[in-house]
Design an enzyme around this catalytic site. Structure first.
Site, PDB file in Angstrom:
ATOM      1  N   ASP A 114       0.852  -1.187   0.000  1.00  0.00           N
ATOM      2  CA  ASP A 114       0.000   0.000   0.000  1.00  0.00           C
ATOM      3  C   ASP A 114       0.894   1.244   0.000  1.00  0.00           C
ATOM      4  O   ASP A 114       1.664   1.458   0.940  1.00  0.00           O
ATOM      5  CB  ASP A 114      -0.836  -0.038   1.306  1.00  0.00           C
ATOM      6  CG  ASP A 114      -2.168   0.624   1.159  1.00  0.00           C
ATOM      7  OD1 ASP A 114      -2.240   1.641   0.467  1.00  0.00           O
ATOM      8  OD2 ASP A 114      -3.144   0.126   1.771  1.00  0.00           O
ATOM      9  N   ASP A 216      -2.887   4.580  -2.467  1.00  0.00           N
ATOM     10  CA  ASP A 216      -3.849   5.123  -1.512  1.00  0.00           C
ATOM     11  C   ASP A 216      -4.256   6.554  -1.875  1.00  0.00           C
ATOM     12  O   ASP A 216      -3.395   7.396  -2.116  1.00  0.00           O
ATOM     13  CB  ASP A 216      -3.192   5.131  -0.123  1.00  0.00           C
ATOM     14  CG  ASP A 216      -4.115   5.661   0.947  1.00  0.00           C
ATOM     15  OD1 ASP A 216      -5.095   4.962   1.242  1.00  0.00           O
ATOM     16  OD2 ASP A 216      -3.859   6.751   1.475  1.00  0.00           O
ATOM     17  N   GLU A 270      -6.815   3.611  -5.511  1.00  0.00           N
ATOM     18  CA  GLU A 270      -7.999   3.773  -4.675  1.00  0.00           C
ATOM     19  C   GLU A 270      -8.714   5.014  -5.179  1.00  0.00           C
ATOM     20  O   GLU A 270      -8.149   6.108  -5.178  1.00  0.00           O
ATOM     21  CB  GLU A 270      -7.620   3.986  -3.208  1.00  0.00           C
ATOM     22  CG  GLU A 270      -8.862   4.075  -2.347  1.00  0.00           C
ATOM     23  CD  GLU A 270      -8.691   4.782  -1.009  1.00  0.00           C
ATOM     24  OE1 GLU A 270      -9.506   4.551  -0.122  1.00  0.00           O
ATOM     25  OE2 GLU A 270      -7.740   5.570  -0.861  1.00  0.00           O
ATOM     26  N   HIS A 337     -10.846  -2.277   4.651  1.00  0.00           N
ATOM     27  CA  HIS A 337     -10.616  -1.791   6.016  1.00  0.00           C
ATOM     28  C   HIS A 337     -11.304  -0.452   6.287  1.00  0.00           C
ATOM     29  O   HIS A 337     -11.183   0.067   7.394  1.00  0.00           O
ATOM     30  CB  HIS A 337      -9.111  -1.655   6.229  1.00  0.00           C
ATOM     31  CG  HIS A 337      -8.527  -0.619   5.313  1.00  0.00           C
ATOM     32  ND1 HIS A 337      -8.468  -0.800   3.950  1.00  0.00           N
ATOM     33  CD2 HIS A 337      -8.027   0.616   5.540  1.00  0.00           C
ATOM     34  CE1 HIS A 337      -7.945   0.271   3.384  1.00  0.00           C
ATOM     35  NE2 HIS A 337      -7.676   1.154   4.334  1.00  0.00           N
ATOM     36  N   ASP A 338     -11.951   0.129   5.296  1.00  0.00           N
ATOM     37  CA  ASP A 338     -12.580   1.447   5.470  1.00  0.00           C
ATOM     38  C   ASP A 338     -14.096   1.390   5.558  1.00  0.00           C
ATOM     39  O   ASP A 338     -14.745   2.439   5.651  1.00  0.00           O
ATOM     40  CB  ASP A 338     -12.223   2.367   4.290  1.00  0.00           C
ATOM     41  CG  ASP A 338     -10.771   2.809   4.316  1.00  0.00           C
ATOM     42  OD1 ASP A 338     -10.182   2.867   5.417  1.00  0.00           O
ATOM     43  OD2 ASP A 338     -10.233   3.093   3.233  1.00  0.00           O
TER      44      ASP A 338
END
Ligand code: GLC
Length: 570
Positions: A114, A216, A270, A337-338
């Site tokens: 990431d 990200d 992302e 994870h968000d």
């Protein structure tokens, strides 16, 4: 009945069918902080992941994406990096990293890291230097607003208690920009020196042999540095203002030339802007920028605790699938994870339907075109923890939003109820390995509470159960791997207005598959569109033990039943 038909010539199809490993891979996302703790400090670590390599292999997945593992003061759990070239001390050492990479590769599993490139930590050496003086060589690595220009043009911050993205710094008598928390100053991509440092850092990791990069918040890196005023309420459509800035494509092309083009790696952004055109501009092959992106349209459906309409979900999938039928490539996911656990958001996490609906959602992800990104724990059917006190939360987004709610005297009961549904901590609870203390995650006190349902929802129990969510996950991953039609075949949706059932086919020259998903907690007598010839249909995947009862094109679907039929025999 509405039919979306995508008819394409062979030449048009060529591009998207160009085989690439990253189009065929199933990517499994590991949240390292919560996966497995090897040293009893309550925080997951790299050695913990190493101890579970055989578990990863047993899943049949092809690649692992790790959330950031770099040095960080953890204001935002590693998304605030203080040194891009070293490992977070809680996670281990570079030696552990090398061993992990080796262990994955020995098992034929690729590794995606990431890259947090929109911002660094305020504890990064660059920022420490930058705020020493306005003439410091690193000052320009960040965005500043000198106080003599008056108050900065308002910018919205996602995590700031007051949602103010400018923070005053008394030494330089300037404000610095932070789209996320105050400890996450935004990097100034206008500065070529900064860009080159980043490209070199990326090469450092790629030269170690990693196989991919997840970029990200990358759509935000290019800022409109004229700092024009945005209209009232712009933050409700933030991507329209923050996303796809003026120089984004220039940076991506440069990065591709300098870095990506030199390696056979997967790149995924992302965020994909606000429109289909924005997304294509990021990932179409002839643009030489990124391999794929994930958009937020599907993730945004279902953010309301009151529920969502299946018709909206179907239309969103169909819109994107259709637009990407010939060109470009997308990531497919329902959780990360968000966002909340997928079963709590899109399925039904009550004891009665948790398993069936988890399996159904997995079926959806694994039968779509695009690269599946699957979040750790979903293969067990893990569900939202639904904390009821603010003290249990660890996520800066929830904690600061709570402070904001207190300051603005908002209804805290409503606030807390919403967090039980949407807080990112719902997916960040420790992975449930077995029914021993702390679900086998740690011998110490976990950094965040374990979901009490671990006694029955855990890998150990599910590995032995032929009907578990985990066993089903392995089966459908294996099925996808042996069925190229699911990776590259055409997608055609039927009956889009049906509020309960999602029906679509995936077809190529070799075979045709029919997917039927009952997104409701009731039995449905469903009539399959007459245009689909089901005479020779053979069930290949079914999330119930009993075969579905089907007569001609009429089928009885049990609550949350998912069935995949092969329509022709080969
Ligand atoms: C991305 C990450 C999220 C993080 C944010 C700031 O959206 O997925 O976890 O908080 O960027 O880096």
């Amino acid at each position: 009945m509405l039919i979306i038909c995508v008819g394409k010539t062979h030449a048009q199809k060529k591009n998207i069918r160009q085989p690439k490993w990253w189009k065929e891979a199933v990517v499994y996302q590991i949240y390292p902080r919560s996966f497995k703790d090897s040293d009893g400090d309550g925080i997951g670590d790299l050695k913990g992941i190493i101890s579970k390599l055989d578990y990863l292999k047993s899943l049949g997945i092809d690649a692992v994406w790790l959330n950031p593992i770099f040095s960080s003061p953890n204001d935002d759990n590693g998304y605030d990096i203080s040194d891009y070239r070293s490992i977070m001390k809680e996670f281990g050492t570079m030696k552990d990293f090398d061993a992990l990479l080796k262990g994955l590769h020995q098992r034929n599993i690729k590794l995606v890291l990431d890259m947090v490139l929109n911002h660094s930590s305020d504890e990064h050496e660059w920022f420490k230097q930058a705020k020493q003086s306005r003439t410091n060589p690193y000052h320009n690595y960040y965005h500043w607003w000198p106080e003599e220009k008056g108050k900065p043009t308002p910018r919205y911050s996602f995590f700031d208690v007051n949602n103010d993205a400018w923070k005053y710094d008394a030494i330089t008598k300037s404000y610095y920009l932070h789209y996320f928390s105050q400890k996450q100053p935004d990097l100034n991509w206008e500065n070529e020196k900064l860009r080159n440092e980043i490209y070199n850092m990326m090469k450092f990791w790629l030269d170690k042999g990693i196989d991919g990069l997840r970029m990200d918040a990358f759509q935000y890196v290019s800022k409109d540095t004229t700092w024009k005023k945005y209209p009232e309420g712009y933050e409700k459509n933030i991507i329209n203002y923050y996303g796809m800035g003026p120089n984004l494509h220039h940076y991506l092309k440069e990065m591709n030339k300098e870095v990506m083009s030199k390696y056979n790696v997967m790149t995924v952004a992302e965020g994909a802007g606000s429109t289909l055109e924005d997304a294509h501009a990021l990932v179409d092959e002839d643009r030489h920028e990124l391999n794929m992106a994930y958009h937020f349209e599907i993730m945004d459906i279902g953010n309301d605790p009151k529920g969502y309409l299946l018709t909206d979900l179907k239309k969103a999938f169909t819109k994107w699938e259709t637009s990407f039928a010939d060109k470009g490539w997308l990531a497919v996911f329902l959780a990360n994870h968000d966002v909340p656990r997928m079963v709590s958001k899109y399925g039904n996490d009550s004891p009665e339907f948790r398993q069936a609906s988890s399996k159904l959602l997995t079926t959806l992800i694994m039968t779509m075109r695009g690269t599946p990104f699957y979040f750790n724990g979903d293969e067990l059917g893990m569900s939202n923890i639904k904390f009821d006190q603010i003290e249990d939360y660890r996520d800066i987004a929830t904690i600061n939003a709570h402070k904001n709610a207190v300051l603005k005297k908002k209804n805290l009961k409503t606030f807390m109820a919403k967090q039980q549904f949407i807080s990112r901590d719902n997916t960040r609870t420790p992975f449930q390995w077995d029914n021993t203390a702390n679900a086998g995650f740690s011998s110490g006190t976990p950094w965040i509470k374990v979901n009490p349902n671990y006694k029955s929802v855990n890998a150990f129990a599910e590995e032995k159960d032929p009907n578990s969510v985990l066993t089903y996950f392995k089966r459908i991953v294996a099925f996808r791997k042996e069925t190229p039609t699911l990776m590259y075949g055409n997608y055609q949706a039927y009956d889009l207005e049906n509020p309960d059932v999602y029906c679509y086919t995936r077809t190529d020259e070799k075979e045709s598959l029919l997917v039927l998903l009952n997104f409701s907690s009731k039995e449905i007598n469903y009539h399959i569109d007459q245009k689909i010839n089901t005479t020779a249909a053979a069930p290949a995947i079914n999330n119930y033990t009993e075969s579905p009862s089907k007569k001609n094109n009429n089928i009885k679907l049990m609550p949350w039943q998912a069935v995949v039929y092969k329509l022709n025999k080969h």
